[in-house]
Scaffold this active site. Structure first.
Site, PDB file in Angstrom:
ATOM      1  N   THR A   1      67.529  63.095  97.058  1.00 49.09           N
ATOM      2  CA  THR A   1      67.589  64.210  97.683  1.00 49.09           C
ATOM      3  C   THR A   1      68.580  65.273  96.905  1.00 49.09           C
ATOM      4  OG1 THR A   1      67.464  63.282  99.773  1.00 49.09           O
ATOM      5  CG2 THR A   1      68.663  65.070  99.630  1.00 49.09           C
TER       6      THR A   1
ATOM      7  N   ASP B   1      67.657  63.167 107.467  1.00 51.48           N
ATOM      8  CA  ASP B   1      68.989  64.152 107.598  1.00 51.48           C
ATOM      9  C   ASP B   1      68.892  65.421 106.909  1.00 51.48           C
ATOM     10  OD1 ASP B   1      71.182  63.747 105.140  1.00 51.48           O
ATOM     11  OD2 ASP B   1      69.581  62.325 105.225  1.00 51.48           O
TER      12      ASP B   1
ATOM     13  N   THR C   1      73.434  63.398 100.939  1.00 52.76           N
ATOM     14  CA  THR C   1      72.336  62.638 100.317  1.00 52.76           C
ATOM     15  C   THR C   1      72.528  61.220 100.534  1.00 52.76           C
ATOM     16  OG1 THR C   1      71.124  62.207  98.040  1.00 52.76           O
ATOM     17  CG2 THR C   1      73.448  62.456  97.993  1.00 52.76           C
TER      18      THR C   1
ATOM     19  N   GLY D   1      69.051  58.362 105.421  1.00 49.87           N
ATOM     20  CA  GLY D   1      68.994  59.416 106.351  1.00 49.87           C
ATOM     21  C   GLY D   1      69.375  58.923 107.866  1.00 49.87           C
TER      22      GLY D   1
END
Length: 316
Positions: A184, A215, A235, A238
């Site tokens: 991410t 997330d 990151t 999530g």
């Protein structure tokens, strides 16, 4: 009001990154810093800078964002992104989009062109197209490396391993460990006007159920910005981050008097002690102070200030 010194802080994922992946991550971070900070130096907004930096990483197949993202269980790419302006709390988010090369650009359109905050799936794609973005075929976002990873993960599931995530080294090595493969991307910035912004973009987790949202694109979870507290991008795994609303948890502590570094360190400790979560966080305060923390083996990050650019892949 005197001008602030512009700052751009970005991350490219926190996970068990193998040695062979470091150069590609550092190169991607370098390019993203250059694109975003060039705008800040010309007096552009923090929103402009974080969007530009994230676009570069979405276009770089190294990262789990945009083209080259992890694939869902049915072999497709589904993307999530959020952009937030700390000056006025205006926010735009999209989730589960399959035909947008740069979901962060769609998030910017939601922020600027809609009274709403969040669009998903075909509704998000339709909104983006109505405001000038071109749609692509989902296969334009799929690359052979990720197809191999998906096949390996699914073969491991059939062999009895559950909740598998790919290790990131060779497509044959699949390990059921949430420390692995979280690329991410995110960025936080402070512009010369003293405004903060944050952006996060992701392709989610490998072999995820279609329609799963993590997330990254949820306000206060993987992303948040407020001039009165801080800007944050996270990151990692999530589900624990969402349960703790960890981004807002961290910026609230800055507003209460903690330094961004202390808040970042405490946030990652809280993630692990409360829910056994793993990940990384970058934080930037309105005074230009910053924080970086992670409890994964490695995290890719970069920082640009008037004093120069620095980047690296840090070990835990």
């Amino acid at each position: 009001m005197p001008e602030k010194l512009p700052i751009l802080l970005i991350h490219g994922g926190a996970w068990a990154m193998p040695d062979a992946e470091i150069d590609a991550h550092e190169n991607g971070i370098r390019n993203a810093l250059a694109a975003g900070y060039a705008l800040l130096e010309r007096g552009a907004s923090a929103v402009d800078a974080v969007e530009a930096a994230v676009v570069v990483m979405e276009d770089d197949e190294t990262f789990d964002a945009g083209r080259g993202s992890f694939l869902t269980r049915d072999g497709r790419v589904q993307l999530d992104a959020l952009l937030m302006n700390g000056a006025d709390l205006r926010t735009g988010g999209v989730a589960c989009v399959e035909r947008l090369r740069n979901p962060i650009r769609a998030a910017r359109l939601v922020l600027e062109e809609s009274p709403h905050v969040y669009f998903v799936g075909t509704g998000a794609e339709r909104f983006a197209m109505q405001h000038g973005m071109s749609l692509c075929d989902n296969m334009d976002l799929v690359i052979p490396r990720e197809q191999k990873r998906l096949y390996a993960a699914q073969e491991a599931e059939l062999a009895g391993l559950k909740d598998t995530t790919f290790s990131g080294g060779s497509p044959e090595a699949t390990i059921p460990d949430p420390l692995l493969s979280h690329d991410t991307v995110g960025a936080v910035a402070l512009d010369i006007h003293g405004n903060l912004a944050a952006a996060t973009s992701t392709g989610g987790t490998l072999n995820k159920a279609p329609g799963r949202v993590g997330d990254s694109s949820l306000i206060g979870c993987g992303c948040y910005a407020d001039n009165l507290s801080a800007a944050v991008s996270l990151t990692g795994w999530g589900e624990p981050i969402m349960k703790l609303v960890l981004g807002k948890w961290a910026v609230d502590r800055v507003q209460a008097g903690a330094t961004p570094q202390q808040a970042a360190t405490d946030a990652i400790a809280y993630l692990h002690t409360r829910l056994g979560g793993h990940g990384g966080v970058i934080l930037l305060g309105p005074d230009g102070s910053l924080g970086i923390a992670h409890n994964t083996p490695r995290m890719a990050w970069g920082l640009a200030t008037p004093a120069g650019h620095s980047l690296g892949v840090t070990r835990n």
